[in-house]
Design a protein around this motif. Structure first.
Motif, PDB file in Angstrom:
ATOM      1  N   MET A   1       2.943   7.408  -3.794  1.00 16.87           N
ATOM      2  CA  MET A   1       3.605   7.997  -2.957  1.00 16.87           C
ATOM      3  C   MET A   1       4.451   9.035  -3.659  1.00 16.87           C
ATOM      4  O   MET A   1       5.476   8.641  -4.293  1.00 16.87           O
ATOM      5  CB  MET A   1       4.221   7.130  -1.928  1.00 16.87           C
ATOM      6  CG  MET A   1       4.977   7.744  -0.702  1.00 16.87           C
ATOM      7  SD  MET A   1       6.384   8.579  -1.065  1.00 16.87           S
ATOM      8  CE  MET A   1       7.608   7.641  -1.962  1.00 16.87           C
ATOM      9  N   HIS A   2       4.328  10.384  -3.187  1.00 15.45           N
ATOM     10  CA  HIS A   2       5.309  11.309  -3.860  1.00 15.45           C
ATOM     11  C   HIS A   2       5.983  12.095  -2.854  1.00 15.45           C
ATOM     12  O   HIS A   2       5.411  12.093  -1.672  1.00 15.45           O
ATOM     13  CB  HIS A   2       4.348  12.525  -4.663  1.00 15.45           C
ATOM     14  CG  HIS A   2       3.518  12.031  -5.820  1.00 15.45           C
ATOM     15  ND1 HIS A   2       4.114  11.616  -6.886  1.00 15.45           N
ATOM     16  CD2 HIS A   2       2.440  11.858  -6.117  1.00 15.45           C
ATOM     17  CE1 HIS A   2       3.362  11.279  -7.877  1.00 15.45           C
ATOM     18  NE2 HIS A   2       2.267  11.246  -7.367  1.00 15.45           N
ATOM     19  N   PHE A   3       7.228  12.102  -2.744  1.00 18.80           N
ATOM     20  CA  PHE A   3       8.003  12.699  -1.864  1.00 18.80           C
ATOM     21  C   PHE A   3       7.834  14.180  -1.506  1.00 18.80           C
ATOM     22  O   PHE A   3       8.563  14.846  -0.720  1.00 18.80           O
ATOM     23  CB  PHE A   3       9.494  12.576  -2.223  1.00 18.80           C
ATOM     24  CG  PHE A   3      10.126  11.118  -1.900  1.00 18.80           C
ATOM     25  CD1 PHE A   3      10.790  11.228  -0.451  1.00 18.80           C
ATOM     26  CD2 PHE A   3      10.212  10.036  -2.398  1.00 18.80           C
ATOM     27  CE1 PHE A   3      11.277  10.088   0.089  1.00 18.80           C
ATOM     28  CE2 PHE A   3      10.583   8.854  -1.864  1.00 18.80           C
ATOM     29  CZ  PHE A   3      11.016   8.854  -0.628  1.00 18.80           C
ATOM     30  N   ALA A   4       7.065  14.947  -2.901  1.00 15.20           N
ATOM     31  CA  ALA A   4       6.748  16.319  -2.682  1.00 15.20           C
ATOM     32  C   ALA A   4       5.879  16.542  -1.245  1.00 15.20           C
ATOM     33  O   ALA A   4       5.848  17.588  -0.918  1.00 15.20           O
ATOM     34  CB  ALA A   4       6.288  16.808  -3.798  1.00 15.20           C
TER      35      ALA A   4
ATOM     36  N   ASP B   1       0.727  -1.320  -0.032  1.00 11.32           N
ATOM     37  CA  ASP B   1      -0.125   0.061   0.010  1.00 11.32           C
ATOM     38  C   ASP B   1       0.800   1.327  -0.069  1.00 11.32           C
ATOM     39  O   ASP B   1       0.300   2.384  -0.077  1.00 11.32           O
ATOM     40  CB  ASP B   1      -0.915   0.004   1.404  1.00 11.32           C
ATOM     41  CG  ASP B   1      -0.201  -0.253   2.526  1.00 11.32           C
ATOM     42  OD1 ASP B   1       1.061   0.022   2.662  1.00 11.32           O
ATOM     43  OD2 ASP B   1      -0.793  -0.181   3.536  1.00 11.32           O
ATOM     44  N   LEU B   2       2.213   1.127  -0.289  1.00 11.01           N
ATOM     45  CA  LEU B   2       3.040   2.121   0.113  1.00 11.01           C
ATOM     46  C   LEU B   2       3.010   3.126   1.160  1.00 11.01           C
ATOM     47  O   LEU B   2       3.457   4.288   0.984  1.00 11.01           O
ATOM     48  CB  LEU B   2       3.063   3.129  -1.333  1.00 11.01           C
ATOM     49  CG  LEU B   2       3.192   2.467  -2.623  1.00 11.01           C
ATOM     50  CD1 LEU B   2       3.104   3.315  -3.818  1.00 11.01           C
ATOM     51  CD2 LEU B   2       4.667   1.786  -2.743  1.00 11.01           C
ATOM     52  N   SER B   3       2.722   2.632   2.255  1.00 11.78           N
ATOM     53  CA  SER B   3       2.562   3.154   3.514  1.00 11.78           C
ATOM     54  C   SER B   3       4.003   3.135   4.135  1.00 11.78           C
ATOM     55  O   SER B   3       4.952   2.410   3.862  1.00 11.78           O
ATOM     56  CB  SER B   3       1.621   2.549   4.569  1.00 11.78           C
ATOM     57  OG  SER B   3       2.037   1.267   4.800  1.00 11.78           O
TER      58      SER B   3
ATOM     59  N   MET C   1      11.113  15.514  -8.279  1.00  9.80           N
ATOM     60  CA  MET C   1      10.961  14.851  -6.955  1.00  9.80           C
ATOM     61  C   MET C   1      10.741  13.193  -7.227  1.00  9.80           C
ATOM     62  O   MET C   1       9.803  13.018  -8.158  1.00  9.80           O
ATOM     63  CB  MET C   1       9.943  15.487  -6.372  1.00  9.80           C
ATOM     64  CG  MET C   1      10.343  17.059  -5.748  1.00  9.80           C
ATOM     65  SD  MET C   1      11.407  16.944  -4.441  1.00  9.80           S
ATOM     66  CE  MET C   1      10.307  16.804  -3.147  1.00  9.80           C
ATOM     67  N   PRO C   2      11.414  12.501  -6.482  1.00  4.18           N
ATOM     68  CA  PRO C   2      11.059  11.226  -6.816  1.00  4.18           C
ATOM     69  C   PRO C   2       9.635  10.677  -6.250  1.00  4.18           C
ATOM     70  O   PRO C   2       9.332  11.362  -5.305  1.00  4.18           O
ATOM     71  CB  PRO C   2      12.247  10.154  -6.062  1.00  4.18           C
ATOM     72  CG  PRO C   2      12.623  11.304  -4.919  1.00  4.18           C
ATOM     73  CD  PRO C   2      12.424  12.671  -5.584  1.00  4.18           C
ATOM     74  N   SER C   3       9.137   9.635  -6.978  1.00  5.08           N
ATOM     75  CA  SER C   3       7.845   9.265  -6.518  1.00  5.08           C
ATOM     76  C   SER C   3       7.777   7.556  -6.825  1.00  5.08           C
ATOM     77  O   SER C   3       8.622   7.014  -7.378  1.00  5.08           O
ATOM     78  CB  SER C   3       6.701   9.620  -7.166  1.00  5.08           C
ATOM     79  OG  SER C   3       6.738   9.341  -8.542  1.00  5.08           O
ATOM     80  N   LEU C   4       6.782   6.801  -5.922  1.00  7.83           N
ATOM     81  CA  LEU C   4       6.579   5.360  -6.230  1.00  7.83           C
ATOM     82  C   LEU C   4       5.213   5.159  -6.580  1.00  7.83           C
ATOM     83  O   LEU C   4       4.165   5.915  -5.977  1.00  7.83           O
ATOM     84  CB  LEU C   4       6.783   4.720  -4.889  1.00  7.83           C
ATOM     85  CG  LEU C   4       8.213   4.839  -4.543  1.00  7.83           C
ATOM     86  CD1 LEU C   4       8.384   4.024  -3.002  1.00  7.83           C
ATOM     87  CD2 LEU C   4       9.307   3.901  -5.203  1.00  7.83           C
ATOM     88  N   THR C   5       4.758   4.247  -7.494  1.00  6.68           N
ATOM     89  CA  THR C   5       3.538   4.102  -7.957  1.00  6.68           C
ATOM     90  C   THR C   5       3.273   2.625  -8.198  1.00  6.68           C
ATOM     91  O   THR C   5       4.112   1.715  -8.610  1.00  6.68           O
ATOM     92  CB  THR C   5       3.169   4.813  -9.257  1.00  6.68           C
ATOM     93  OG1 THR C   5       3.640   6.069  -9.371  1.00  6.68           O
ATOM     94  CG2 THR C   5       1.653   4.478  -9.732  1.00  6.68           C
ATOM     95  N   ARG C   6       2.403   1.990  -7.294  1.00 10.14           N
ATOM     96  CA  ARG C   6       2.035   0.666  -7.504  1.00 10.14           C
ATOM     97  C   ARG C   6       0.599   0.622  -8.381  1.00 10.14           C
ATOM     98  O   ARG C   6      -0.355   1.122  -8.099  1.00 10.14           O
ATOM     99  CB  ARG C   6       1.657   0.012  -6.238  1.00 10.14           C
ATOM    100  CG  ARG C   6       1.445  -1.718  -6.071  1.00 10.14           C
ATOM    101  CD  ARG C   6       1.035  -1.720  -4.733  1.00 10.14           C
ATOM    102  NE  ARG C   6       1.162  -3.259  -4.585  1.00 10.14           N
ATOM    103  CZ  ARG C   6       0.082  -4.179  -4.648  1.00 10.14           C
ATOM    104  NH1 ARG C   6      -1.094  -3.615  -5.251  1.00 10.14           N
ATOM    105  NH2 ARG C   6       0.124  -5.419  -4.704  1.00 10.14           N
ATOM    106  N   VAL C   7       0.908  -0.323  -9.256  1.00 12.47           N
ATOM    107  CA  VAL C   7      -0.261  -0.631 -10.416  1.00 12.47           C
ATOM    108  C   VAL C   7      -0.860  -1.968 -10.295  1.00 12.47           C
ATOM    109  O   VAL C   7       0.014  -2.748 -10.648  1.00 12.47           O
ATOM    110  CB  VAL C   7       0.075  -0.039 -11.907  1.00 12.47           C
ATOM    111  CG1 VAL C   7      -0.935  -0.293 -12.779  1.00 12.47           C
ATOM    112  CG2 VAL C   7       0.764   1.076 -11.921  1.00 12.47           C
TER     113      VAL C   7
END
Length: 428
Positions: free
Chosen positions: A408-411, A93-95, A392-398
């Protein structure tokens, strides 16, 4: 009559100066202080652990903090501090499960060699202000370069200081200053002689590798719009590919072309494979009778998603039962473009769309733990930026089944809140 000058006590001017300085220091403490933070920078690729009991993402970032003493008329800038942070995220869940501050360096410098070297059996080997070993469970410090040297007499005064002398080969291997290779135990930090030398295409630089479920390497990141895209794929006796009608003549001559033309909108085409002979009369199979799939929409710079397999070879990502492809495309051709993943069947029918909301997808990983119902793609990307900077780096789960997105955006990270919560393992 003569007069003599009366001498003043020597301690009075000293006391006046001390009182003045002391009052200035006291008053300076009440001058408002503001902190400015630069954008996060991700160092190397994150490690995606795809395990049923421990599906998580571990990644290293850094950012600058600059304090300013402000008044109604003046602003005085102090020395900036460079913070190195290691993050642990639940891959489901990218928590965020934990974050630790590895180092805080005043007037530090960006380290181009910094990054996660690899993970073995729950231990992450990280290079950030020196070598560190940390637990992927909670980020706790297992050891660093000084501890490794203190526990191994053979490394006294010989510990490596550059990434060139460290690589991950089913665990951490270091090349000491005397040229000897030592494998470091992930729990005890004890060094044992490593006799197997990993060959490399670059002289003197070993290739990092990882095999089995106990080891993981960071993702390979690419910063080009055409990365992770392929023009064609063969499924059974049929060629499938992304093509524009203007390329048909060239495709019939060279069916293996992978070049993308800027600004073209591609759709899915298919062609059956027929046995024939080449000009040297060698038997071969070539696609014939190219035809577009009527149900396929057009995709701006659309290509079939490719990823590295377990053996490191690139291959098109296919979804079985029923067979489907994932197309990577974008909405614009300039810097304001955002990328999208679209799942299509062999007839071109769209199964789902997943707008990534990133300006550039730089890395992909599979998540297969938990069975087919939980299969997903982990996408590492960069946002278009905010007031703290760009990229800015980010993670995306598809989700593979329905394209559901978790991001999840580091911004969105509150950097000011981290300052008071994190105590660095190293400070200088």
């Amino acid at each position: 009559m003569t007069y003599s000058r009366r001498r003043r006590p020597w301690w009075k001017p000293v006391a006046a100066i001390a009182l003045t300085v002391g009052a200035g220091v006291v008053l300076w403490r009440f001058v408002p202080v503001t902190r400015t933070f630069d954008a996060f920078e991700m160092h190397g690729g994150p490690v995606v652990l795809d395990r049923p009991s421990d599906a998580r993402v571990v990644m290293l970032t850094s950012h600058w903090e600059t304090p300013r003493f402000t008044s109604t008329r003046y602003a005085f800038r102090k020395k900036s501090t460079l913070h190195w942070d290691l993050w642990g995220y639940d891959a489901k869940d990218l928590s965020r499960t934990w974050v630790v501050r590895l180092a805080s360096i005043r007037q530090g410098q960006r380290d181009l060699e910094a990054g996660v070297l690899g993970v073995t059996r729950g231990t992450a080997w990280v290079l950030a202000d020196g070598l560190m070993a940390l637990s992927v469970k909670d980020g706790s410090l297992i050891g660093d370069a000084a501890m490794i040297e203190s526990r191994n007499a053979v490394l006294k005064g010989l510990m490596p200081s550059t990434r060139r002398q460290m690589y991950f080969d089913n665990g951490l291997v270091v090349i000491a200053a005397d040229g000897q290779r030592w494998r470091i135990d992930h729990e005890t930090l004890v060094a044992t002689r490593d006799t197997a030398v990993v060959k490399s295409s670059i002289v003197g630089v070993p290739i990092s590798r990882a095999t089995g479920t106990d080891n993981a390497l960071p993702l390979r990141l690419l910063s080009q719009y055409q990365a992770f895209k392929s023009r064609s794929y063969v499924a059974g006796d049929t060629w499938f590919g992304m093509m524009h009608p203007s390329e048909l003549a060239q495709q019939q001559t060279d069916p293996h072309t992978q070049a993308f033309a800027l600004g073209l909108r591609y759709r899915l085409w298919a062609a059956p494979l027929r046995d024939t002979v080449d000009r040297f009369r060698n038997p071969t199979r070539r696609p014939v009778d190219y035809a577009p799939r009527a149900a396929s929409p057009e995709f701006l710079l659309g290509g079939l998603l490719t990823m590295a397999n377990a053996d490191g070879r690139e291959g098109v990502v296919g979804i079985a039962k029923p067979t489907r492809f994932i197309v990577v495309h974008q909405d614009r051709i300039d810097a304001a473009a955002t990328q999208t993943l679209t799942c299509i069947g062999l007839d071109g029918t769209v199964c789902w769309n997943a707008p990534l909301k990133v300006s550039l997808a730089t890395g992909f990983a599979r998540l297969t733990a938990g069975g087919p119902s939980q299969w997903a793609l982990m996408v590492v990307g960069e946002t278009s930026g905010d007031q703290r900077g760009s990229g800015m780096p980010s993670l995306t789960r598809v989700s593979i089944n329905d394209g559901a997105i978790t991001q999840m955006h580091f911004a969105s990270v509150d950097l000011a809140a981290l300052v008071g919560k994190l105590t660095p393992y190293h400070r200088r």
